[in-house]
Design a protein around this motif. Structure first.
Motif, short mmCIF file in Angstrom:
data_model
loop_
_atom_site.label_atom_id
_atom_site.label_comp_id
_atom_site.label_asym_id
_atom_site.label_seq_id
_atom_site.Cartn_x
_atom_site.Cartn_y
_atom_site.Cartn_z
N SER A 79 111.77 124.23 48.51
CA SER A 79 112.05 124.70 47.14
C SER A 79 111.67 126.17 46.99
N TYR B 44 116.61 111.26 43.88
CA TYR B 44 115.41 112.10 43.80
C TYR B 44 114.65 111.91 45.11
N GLU C 230 122.62 109.28 41.66
CA GLU C 230 121.70 110.42 41.77
C GLU C 230 120.51 110.04 42.64
N ASN D 144 115.70 121.54 45.27
CA ASN D 144 115.32 121.40 43.86
C ASN D 144 113.95 120.76 43.66
N LEU E 267 114.90 117.20 42.77
CA LEU E 267 115.89 116.68 41.82
C LEU E 267 117.29 116.69 42.44
N VAL F 187 108.29 116.73 36.28
CA VAL F 187 109.48 115.87 36.39
C VAL F 187 109.37 114.75 35.35
N ASP F 188 110.46 114.51 34.63
CA ASP F 188 110.46 113.45 33.62
C ASP F 188 110.26 112.09 34.28
N ASN G 268 119.61 114.71 49.24
CA ASN G 268 120.02 114.11 47.97
C ASN G 268 121.33 114.71 47.49
N ARG H 111 110.21 120.05 42.53
CA ARG H 111 109.33 120.42 41.40
C ARG H 111 108.03 119.63 41.54
#
Lengths: 421, 170
Positions: A183, A399, A397, A282, A276, A289-290, A386, A284
């Protein structure tokens, strides 16, 4: 000017005995690994090339792993062709569908040693850098040329030196470190280059943790990612290849690096990282992250399906049940890993928790079988890519995370920090 | 060595990081017939591509084209649908090699996407390393290819190159 590990190893495999970054050279290969691509693409190319004999049946490893056991009639045909090829040419090293994932079984069989030049018909062949080897992926045509001659042309890569100091905190893993590096640097940062790993963190790391890092350097475009030998690698070689002589390849102190990057995990404490959708770059910190609900939690692959990965997942899952909104699929990286996990009681823990334990295969990671994602489904996965559609439907999707984060997420049914379980 | 003729065709413009799963998804890799597989070429980023692409078209793309898997099927399906050259701001390593191996030129031009729109005519002179976009009155000169890559391309791909080099026929 001194040499990097990549220059030393490639140089030692040329007629002239020397190689420098930027040159194009021809080198002899120590070992070639091919999987289903042998049956589907390489054999037809060998026929076109009028090749009837292999260069050395003792230096080729054939693995049926991507769709193991056969997922459909096409993959069955590919496996059948591979078996015929192995018989016809007397290929010494063969792993059929019962054996495991190529990047795990090759080292398990003691087929890579420090200083080797290993080529695989698979991009994640950078994995063997963990053993102080120069290893990289090529595709069908180049593999066919190697099968015929044992030689191939290479551009000698420039090298980025990465030094990592400090410790990996509890419930974080080498996967979090490599996701952080990807990242920070981006998905094409190391294209055509060698990433040479140094520092106390890498020096203390288990063989499995090192393999996870070398495995994923290709997600930055790296050609190879050699590490220095440590005592875990020495012990591995003693156990797996006791009669084979080798010596460590150490870069010269005045080796030329195009860049030197340092990670200090003492001042900048490593946290669990989640990448992500739809790129490994991506990543984080998990705090950012939610808590997204997940349909599938997958632990496996050449990146993170080893015993230590299953151990940390089992530690989190012991005596617990996975959430009712999700499914947990565990795919050990090899039969050997599966057996060890069985003896250690991990398989029972996964099953008691409501998980599924599959045979060893690349299946789910490549959207092949044993864990394909449907339309709109969300997965958290210990795998390496991913990309959109990688594990199934193009509207699914993925993760990416460590096995610890995947196990924690399975318990809660949503993306969860393993430090909070 | 027979110089490649000039290549001229319509551009299909793609963005950055078109990875091998976008070019051809893993689920199609067991198909043994490239024609069948090619029906799914680039269907994730541009579902209309396969129906509209014409023999002789050219792909123009951003950074890191072909990243991801080593699958040679990626350039093969692109070749199968009639694409004759790929120009990108940068290429992933294995894809770049694979493209030349199957006899298709992969040309690296930083910032090419700033100068080409979908449907623009692109003219490539491999021998001179020159790429021209007539509608934009723009010409790019590219550095020479490594000798071995040039040989492979000009022989028509690595299979032919290998046969000639090792004097094989069957």
């Amino acid at each position: 000017m001194g040499k990097t590990i990549a220059e030393k190893i490639l140089g030692a495999h040329t007629k002239q005995g020397e190689a420098s970054a930027g040159e194009t050279i021809e080198a002899s290969v120590d070992l070639l690994m091919v999987h289903e691509v042998l049956g589907s693409r390489i054999i037809p190319i060998l026929d076109e090339m009028c090749v009837e004999e292999v260069w050395d049946p003792n230096r080729i490893l054939v693995v049926n792993d991507h769709w193991a056991p056969a997922a459909d009639i096409d993959s069955a045909e590919i496996h059948r062709r591979n078996r015929d090829f192995v018989r016809k040419h007397g290929i010494k090293h063969f792993c059929d569908v019962d054996c495991g994932i190529c990047h795990q079984v090759l080292p398990e069989m003691g087929l890579v040693k420090p200083g080797d030049l290993v080529i695989g018909s698979d991009s994640h062949s950078t994995t063997y850098g963990a053993f102080n080897a120069f290893s990289t992926g090529l595709a069908a045509t180049d593999s066919a040329i190697i099968i015929a001659t044992g030689r191939c042309w290479f551009k000698v890569p420039y090298t980025i030196k990465i030094t990592v100091e400090g410790t990996i905190p509890e419930w974080t893993m080498s996967k979090d470190l490599i996701l952080k590096i990807i990242s920070d640097l981006g998905s094409s940062y190391a294209t055509y280059q060698s990433m040479e790993f140094h520092g106390s963190t890498i020096d203390r790391m288990s063989v499995g943790s090192r393999m996870t890092i070398s495995n994923m350097t290709v997600e930055m475009g790296a050609k190879c990612s050699p590490m220095l030998v440590n005592n875990h690698v020495e012990a591995w070689m003693k156990e797996r290849a006791p009669h084979i002589e080798w010596k460590p390849i150490i870069p010269d102190s005045d080796a030329e690096y195009v860049e030197e990057i340092e990670y200090d995990l003492v001042s900048d404490v490593l946290e669990p990282i989640v990448a992500l959708p739809h790129s490994p770059e991506n990543g984080r910190p998990i705090d950012e992250v939610d808590e997204i609900e997940v349909d599938q939690c997958f632990i496996g692959s050449c990146t993170n399906g080893r015993l230590e990965d299953l151990a940390i997942a089992a530690k989190l899952l012991k005596g617990k049940k996975i959430a009712s909104n999700t499914r947990l699929i565990v795919t050990p990286a090899s039969r050997e890993t599966y057996l060890q996990a069985l003896k250690a009681g991990y398989v029972e823990i996964f099953l008691e928790a409501g998980g599924i334990v599959t045979n060893s295969t690349c299946g789910a990671c490549v959207g092949g079988h044993l864990g394909v994602l449907g339309k709109g489904e969300i997965a958290i996965s210990s795998t390496n890519r991913n990309f959109r559609g990688r594990m199934g439907h193009l509207e699914s999707e993925i993760y990416l995370a460590s096995p610890a984060t995947v196990a924690a997420s399975a318990i809660k049914g949503k993306i969860t920090d393993p430090r909070r379980i | 060595m027979k110089p490649l003729e000039k290549i001229a065709g319509r551009a299909w413009v793609f963005g950055d990081n078109i990875n091998t799963d976008q070019i051809i998804q893993g689920q199609y890799l067991t198909l043994l017939d490239y024609k069948k597989m090619a029906e799914h070429t680039l269907e994730i980023p541009r579902p209309e591509f396969v129906d509209r692409v014409q023999e002789g078209d050219i792909i123009v793309a951003g950074d890191n084209f072909g990243s991801g898997s080593s699958r040679e099927e990626a350039p093969q399906v692109i070749k199968e649908v009639g694409i004759r050259a790929i120009i990108a701001e940068s290429f992933a390593r294995i894809f770049y090699r694979n493209t030349f191996n199957i006899g298709i030129p992969a040309i690296q031009i930083p910032s090419i996407c700033d100068y080409v729109d979908d449907g623009d005519r692109v003219v490539i002179d491999i021998e001179l390393g020159r790429v021209t976009i007539p509608s934009k009155q723009k010409t790019f000169e590219t550095p020479p290819l490594p000798e071995v890559v040039r040989e492979i391309l000009f022989t028509g791909g690595a299979v032919e190159w290998f046969r000639k080099r090792t004097d094989r026929s069957c």
